[in-house]
Design a protein around this motif. Structure first.
Motif, PDB file in Angstrom:
ATOM      1  N   UNK A  21     -16.844 -32.117   0.490  1.00  0.00           N
ATOM      2  CA  UNK A  21     -16.129 -32.017   1.763  1.00  0.00           C
ATOM      3  C   UNK A  21     -14.871 -32.859   1.767  1.00  0.00           C
ATOM      4  N   UNK A  22     -14.960 -34.050   1.182  1.00  0.00           N
ATOM      5  CA  UNK A  22     -13.785 -34.925   1.069  1.00  0.00           C
ATOM      6  C   UNK A  22     -12.711 -34.272   0.205  1.00  0.00           C
ATOM      7  N   UNK A  23     -13.128 -33.708  -0.935  1.00  0.00           N
ATOM      8  CA  UNK A  23     -12.163 -33.068  -1.833  1.00  0.00           C
ATOM      9  C   UNK A  23     -11.535 -31.829  -1.228  1.00  0.00           C
ATOM     10  N   UNK A  24     -12.274 -31.141  -0.365  1.00  0.00           N
ATOM     11  CA  UNK A  24     -11.752 -29.908   0.228  1.00  0.00           C
ATOM     12  C   UNK A  24     -10.558 -30.163   1.136  1.00  0.00           C
ATOM     13  N   UNK A  25     -10.314 -31.424   1.470  1.00  0.00           N
ATOM     14  CA  UNK A  25      -9.126 -31.748   2.258  1.00  0.00           C
ATOM     15  C   UNK A  25      -7.870 -31.762   1.397  1.00  0.00           C
ATOM     16  N   UNK A  26      -8.055 -31.912   0.082  1.00  0.00           N
ATOM     17  CA  UNK A  26      -6.897 -32.025  -0.805  1.00  0.00           C
ATOM     18  C   UNK A  26      -6.751 -30.860  -1.784  1.00  0.00           C
ATOM     19  N   UNK A  27      -7.782 -30.013  -1.911  1.00  0.00           N
ATOM     20  CA  UNK A  27      -7.690 -28.861  -2.803  1.00  0.00           C
ATOM     21  C   UNK A  27      -8.450 -27.696  -2.203  1.00  0.00           C
ATOM     22  N   UNK A  29     -11.086 -24.659  -1.520  1.00  0.00           N
ATOM     23  CA  UNK A  29     -12.536 -24.632  -1.675  1.00  0.00           C
ATOM     24  C   UNK A  29     -12.989 -24.067  -3.008  1.00  0.00           C
ATOM     25  N   UNK A  30     -12.303 -23.049  -3.526  1.00  0.00           N
ATOM     26  CA  UNK A  30     -12.719 -22.462  -4.802  1.00  0.00           C
ATOM     27  C   UNK A  30     -12.558 -23.461  -5.941  1.00  0.00           C
ATOM     28  N   UNK A  31     -11.557 -24.354  -5.865  1.00  0.00           N
ATOM     29  CA  UNK A  31     -11.397 -25.359  -6.909  1.00  0.00           C
ATOM     30  C   UNK A  31     -12.471 -26.438  -6.805  1.00  0.00           C
ATOM     31  N   UNK A  32     -12.841 -26.783  -5.576  1.00  0.00           N
ATOM     32  CA  UNK A  32     -13.890 -27.795  -5.399  1.00  0.00           C
ATOM     33  C   UNK A  32     -15.185 -27.329  -6.047  1.00  0.00           C
ATOM     34  N   UNK A  33     -15.622 -26.107  -5.740  1.00  0.00           N
ATOM     35  CA  UNK A  33     -16.887 -25.628  -6.288  1.00  0.00           C
ATOM     36  C   UNK A  33     -16.765 -25.358  -7.784  1.00  0.00           C
ATOM     37  N   UNK A  34     -15.608 -24.878  -8.228  1.00  0.00           N
ATOM     38  CA  UNK A  34     -15.423 -24.624  -9.662  1.00  0.00           C
ATOM     39  C   UNK A  34     -15.504 -25.924 -10.462  1.00  0.00           C
ATOM     40  N   UNK A  35     -14.835 -26.964  -9.996  1.00  0.00           N
ATOM     41  CA  UNK A  35     -14.909 -28.248 -10.691  1.00  0.00           C
ATOM     42  C   UNK A  35     -16.308 -28.854 -10.595  1.00  0.00           C
ATOM     43  N   UNK A  36     -16.975 -28.628  -9.491  1.00  0.00           N
ATOM     44  CA  UNK A  36     -18.368 -29.086  -9.380  1.00  0.00           C
ATOM     45  C   UNK A  36     -19.238 -28.429 -10.441  1.00  0.00           C
ATOM     46  N   UNK A  37     -19.027 -27.140 -10.672  1.00  0.00           N
ATOM     47  CA  UNK A  37     -19.786 -26.438 -11.717  1.00  0.00           C
ATOM     48  C   UNK A  37     -19.444 -26.968 -13.097  1.00  0.00           C
ATOM     49  N   UNK A  38     -18.175 -27.256 -13.346  1.00  0.00           N
ATOM     50  CA  UNK A  38     -17.765 -27.792 -14.653  1.00  0.00           C
ATOM     51  C   UNK A  38     -18.410 -29.151 -14.892  1.00  0.00           C
ATOM     52  N   UNK A  39     -18.388 -30.010 -13.885  1.00  0.00           N
ATOM     53  CA  UNK A  39     -18.976 -31.352 -14.023  1.00  0.00           C
ATOM     54  C   UNK A  39     -20.490 -31.266 -14.228  1.00  0.00           C
ATOM     55  N   UNK A  40     -21.143 -30.314 -13.574  1.00  0.00           N
ATOM     56  CA  UNK A  40     -22.600 -30.177 -13.675  1.00  0.00           C
ATOM     57  C   UNK A  40     -23.051 -29.458 -14.943  1.00  0.00           C
ATOM     58  N   UNK A  41     -22.136 -28.806 -15.650  1.00  0.00           N
ATOM     59  CA  UNK A  41     -22.513 -27.990 -16.800  1.00  0.00           C
ATOM     60  C   UNK A  41     -23.309 -28.742 -17.876  1.00  0.00           C
TER      61      UNK A  41
END
Length: 140
Positions: A21-27, A29-41
């Motif tokens: 939610x914090x990141x969604x203020x600066x980027x 929503x699709x980038x927030x979830x995409x980067x979340x998936x990359x970090x969790x991979x």
């Protein structure tokens, strides 16, 4: 051990949710979830490898299609919309609205699956609705 793992999962998900939610203020929503998936991979690959070694897998076309739908539509696109909404209304306010989700699940299960509304569930639902109403009326 299961309770400890569940508690750890709840804490990790809560932190990820708030930070998303914090990141969604600066980027977007699709980038927030995409980067979340990359970090969790890396973690997902390790857990998947462990699970595949202990559980038989029977892949079917319908199973893979269902997985693709859940991953692409329910999760990815759903989070794109959710994070953009969180950016607009604020993380705290949006998270309070999300408390209604389990209540809607109960309603749908009663309407479509013939579940019985027992007094404990009804009481909990009323308490949650009151809490949501009170927190939504408070000015930020």
């Amino acid at each position: 051990m299961g309770d400890i793992l569940l508690f750890g999962a709840v804490v990790a998900c809560g932190l990820g949710y708030a930070y998303g939610g914090f990141l969604s203020k600066t980027m977007p929503g699709w980038q927030v979830i995409a980067w979340g998936n990359v970090v969790a991979l890396p973690v997902n690959l390790i857990v998947t490898g462990f699970a595949l070694g202990h559980e038989p897998v029977h892949l079917t076309a319908m199973g893979l299609l269902g997985l693709a739908y859940v991953a692409g539509v329910s999760q990815f696109l759903g989070f794109v919309v959710w994070y953009s909404g969180m950016a607009k209304m604020g993380v705290a306010r949006a998270s309070q609205i999300q408390l209604a989700q389990p209540l809607l699940t109960v309603v749908w299960s009663i309407l479509f699956m013939g579940e019985v509304l027992d007094p404990i569930i009804f009481s909990a639902a009323v308490i949650v609705i009151v809490c949501i109403a009170v927190t939504q009326r408070v000015k930020s």
